[in-house]
Design an enzyme around this catalytic site. Structure first.
Site, PDB file in Angstrom:
ATOM      1  N   TYR A   1      29.234  32.601  42.353  1.00 46.72           N
ATOM      2  CA  TYR A   1      28.605  33.139  41.147  1.00 46.72           C
ATOM      3  C   TYR A   1      28.022  32.019  40.285  1.00 46.72           C
ATOM      4  O   TYR A   1      26.935  32.159  39.727  1.00 46.72           O
ATOM      5  CB  TYR A   1      29.583  33.987  40.360  1.00 46.72           C
ATOM      6  CG  TYR A   1      30.131  35.165  41.153  1.00 46.72           C
ATOM      7  CD1 TYR A   1      29.401  35.745  42.188  1.00 46.72           C
ATOM      8  CD2 TYR A   1      31.381  35.687  40.882  1.00 46.72           C
ATOM      9  CE1 TYR A   1      29.900  36.808  42.925  1.00 46.72           C
ATOM     10  CE2 TYR A   1      31.889  36.753  41.603  1.00 46.72           C
ATOM     11  CZ  TYR A   1      31.144  37.310  42.625  1.00 46.72           C
ATOM     12  OH  TYR A   1      31.644  38.365  43.335  1.00 46.72           O
TER      13      TYR A   1
ATOM     14  N   GLU B   1      30.580  47.084  40.818  1.00 48.41           N
ATOM     15  CA  GLU B   1      32.008  47.415  40.824  1.00 48.41           C
ATOM     16  C   GLU B   1      32.752  46.650  41.904  1.00 48.41           C
ATOM     17  O   GLU B   1      33.823  46.126  41.664  1.00 48.41           O
ATOM     18  CB  GLU B   1      32.193  48.920  41.030  1.00 48.41           C
ATOM     19  CG  GLU B   1      33.632  49.373  41.067  1.00 48.41           C
ATOM     20  CD  GLU B   1      34.378  49.202  39.742  1.00 48.41           C
ATOM     21  OE1 GLU B   1      35.630  49.143  39.778  1.00 48.41           O
ATOM     22  OE2 GLU B   1      33.739  49.128  38.680  1.00 48.41           O
TER      23      GLU B   1
ATOM     24  N   TYR C   1      42.672  42.409  50.214  1.00 43.96           N
ATOM     25  CA  TYR C   1      42.321  41.048  49.825  1.00 43.96           C
ATOM     26  C   TYR C   1      42.712  40.779  48.372  1.00 43.96           C
ATOM     27  O   TYR C   1      43.179  39.696  48.030  1.00 43.96           O
ATOM     28  CB  TYR C   1      40.829  40.811  50.028  1.00 43.96           C
ATOM     29  CG  TYR C   1      40.358  39.470  49.537  1.00 43.96           C
ATOM     30  CD1 TYR C   1      40.600  38.321  50.272  1.00 43.96           C
ATOM     31  CD2 TYR C   1      39.674  39.353  48.330  1.00 43.96           C
ATOM     32  CE1 TYR C   1      40.169  37.072  49.827  1.00 43.96           C
ATOM     33  CE2 TYR C   1      39.248  38.115  47.871  1.00 43.96           C
ATOM     34  CZ  TYR C   1      39.501  36.980  48.620  1.00 43.96           C
ATOM     35  OH  TYR C   1      39.085  35.753  48.162  1.00 43.96           O
ATOM     36  N   GLU C   2      42.519  41.788  47.518  1.00 38.31           N
ATOM     37  CA  GLU C   2      42.834  41.646  46.096  1.00 38.31           C
ATOM     38  C   GLU C   2      44.300  41.935  45.784  1.00 38.31           C
ATOM     39  O   GLU C   2      44.677  42.044  44.628  1.00 38.31           O
ATOM     40  CB  GLU C   2      41.921  42.540  45.259  1.00 38.31           C
ATOM     41  CG  GLU C   2      40.490  42.065  45.283  1.00 38.31           C
ATOM     42  CD  GLU C   2      39.566  42.852  44.377  1.00 38.31           C
ATOM     43  OE1 GLU C   2      39.985  43.898  43.823  1.00 38.31           O
ATOM     44  OE2 GLU C   2      38.407  42.417  44.217  1.00 38.31           O
TER      45      GLU C   2
ATOM     46  N   VAL D   1      32.797  40.919  51.552  1.00 40.28           N
ATOM     47  CA  VAL D   1      32.325  40.523  52.876  1.00 40.28           C
ATOM     48  C   VAL D   1      33.571  40.211  53.696  1.00 40.28           C
ATOM     49  O   VAL D   1      34.476  39.519  53.219  1.00 40.28           O
ATOM     50  CB  VAL D   1      31.400  39.289  52.806  1.00 40.28           C
ATOM     51  CG1 VAL D   1      31.016  38.812  54.197  1.00 40.28           C
ATOM     52  CG2 VAL D   1      30.154  39.612  51.981  1.00 40.28           C
TER      53      VAL D   1
ATOM     54  N   GLY E   1      25.976  33.900  54.218  1.00 42.40           N
ATOM     55  CA  GLY E   1      24.941  34.349  53.301  1.00 42.40           C
ATOM     56  C   GLY E   1      24.920  35.831  52.993  1.00 42.40           C
ATOM     57  O   GLY E   1      24.053  36.295  52.252  1.00 42.40           O
TER      58      GLY E   1
ATOM     59  N   ASN F   1      40.047  34.080  42.181  1.00 45.31           N
ATOM     60  CA  ASN F   1      39.133  34.100  43.323  1.00 45.31           C
ATOM     61  C   ASN F   1      38.125  32.948  43.204  1.00 45.31           C
ATOM     62  O   ASN F   1      36.951  33.144  42.885  1.00 45.31           O
ATOM     63  CB  ASN F   1      38.436  35.456  43.417  1.00 45.31           C
ATOM     64  CG  ASN F   1      37.729  35.656  44.728  1.00 45.31           C
ATOM     65  OD1 ASN F   1      37.446  34.704  45.451  1.00 45.31           O
ATOM     66  ND2 ASN F   1      37.430  36.902  45.049  1.00 45.31           N
TER      67      ASN F   1
ATOM     68  N   GLY G   1      27.089  37.732  51.219  1.00 45.61           N
ATOM     69  CA  GLY G   1      27.386  38.005  49.811  1.00 45.61           C
ATOM     70  C   GLY G   1      26.210  37.675  48.922  1.00 45.61           C
ATOM     71  O   GLY G   1      25.828  38.461  48.044  1.00 45.61           O
TER      72      GLY G   1
END
Length: 176
Positions: free
Chosen positions: A131, A83, A23-24, A87, A95, A124, A97
């Protein structure tokens, strides 16, 4: 449901780490082996801990949070550093995460740790929105730095032999 990981979860943890790396856009950088993870998470001196998010009622693992304790010299107290949080895409917006983040916040409060910190990729947007919604604020004045590979080795070559006792003293280290 959120629960602490057990050694039986190692295959799931390994899979979720690989999925997070993909994903990253950094799958080739995810090199941790199951044996390394077993030692780091469940060995005699754990370096990190994992919470697993499970879908109800299936009980299928749909996410994880890997964290470790850090320390602030300014507050003189430990804190929690997240770190990795991931999900699986098909379980997002349910919900999981937020539940993982809430469980980590509860660990901080329960232990009296005043800080809960993490890093997030600047692209992201979905994670950044979550957040902000929970009240997290960016630390814009700080830039993450990393030293690896030849640069790490070159700097280490200039280290003077340490003195005194402690777990990172070469005389007391297994990494002589």
């Amino acid at each position: 449901m959120i629960r602490a990981a057990t050694p039986a979860d190692l295959p799931v943890i390994e899979d979720l780490i690989r999925r997070l790396a993909a994903y990253e856009r950094a799958l080739d950088e995810a090199k941790a082996t199951r044996e390394q993870l077993a030692e780091a998470l469940f060995g005699a001196d754990p370096a990190a801990y994992v919470l697993i998010a499970e879908d109800e009622p299936s009980g299928e693992a749909v996410g994880f949070a890997l964290w470790f304790r850090n320390f602030s010299t300014w507050t003189g107290t430990p804190g929690l550093y997240l770190e990795d949080l991931f999900v699986v895409p098909e379980a997002r917006r349910a919900g999981h995460g937020r539940a993982l983040l809430a469980a980590l916040a509860a660990i901080c409060v329960e232990r009296g740790w005043p800080r809960f910190e993490w890093s997030v990729l600047d692209w992201n947007e979905q994670a950044l929105a979550v957040y902000r919604a929970i009240g997290a604020r960016p630390q814009d004045e700080w830039t993450v730095q990393r030293l690896t590979g030849p640069a790490l080795e070159a700097l280490a070559a200039h280290a003077a032999p340490p003195s005194g006792a402690g777990p990172h003293n070469r005389a007391n280290s297994h990494a002589n």
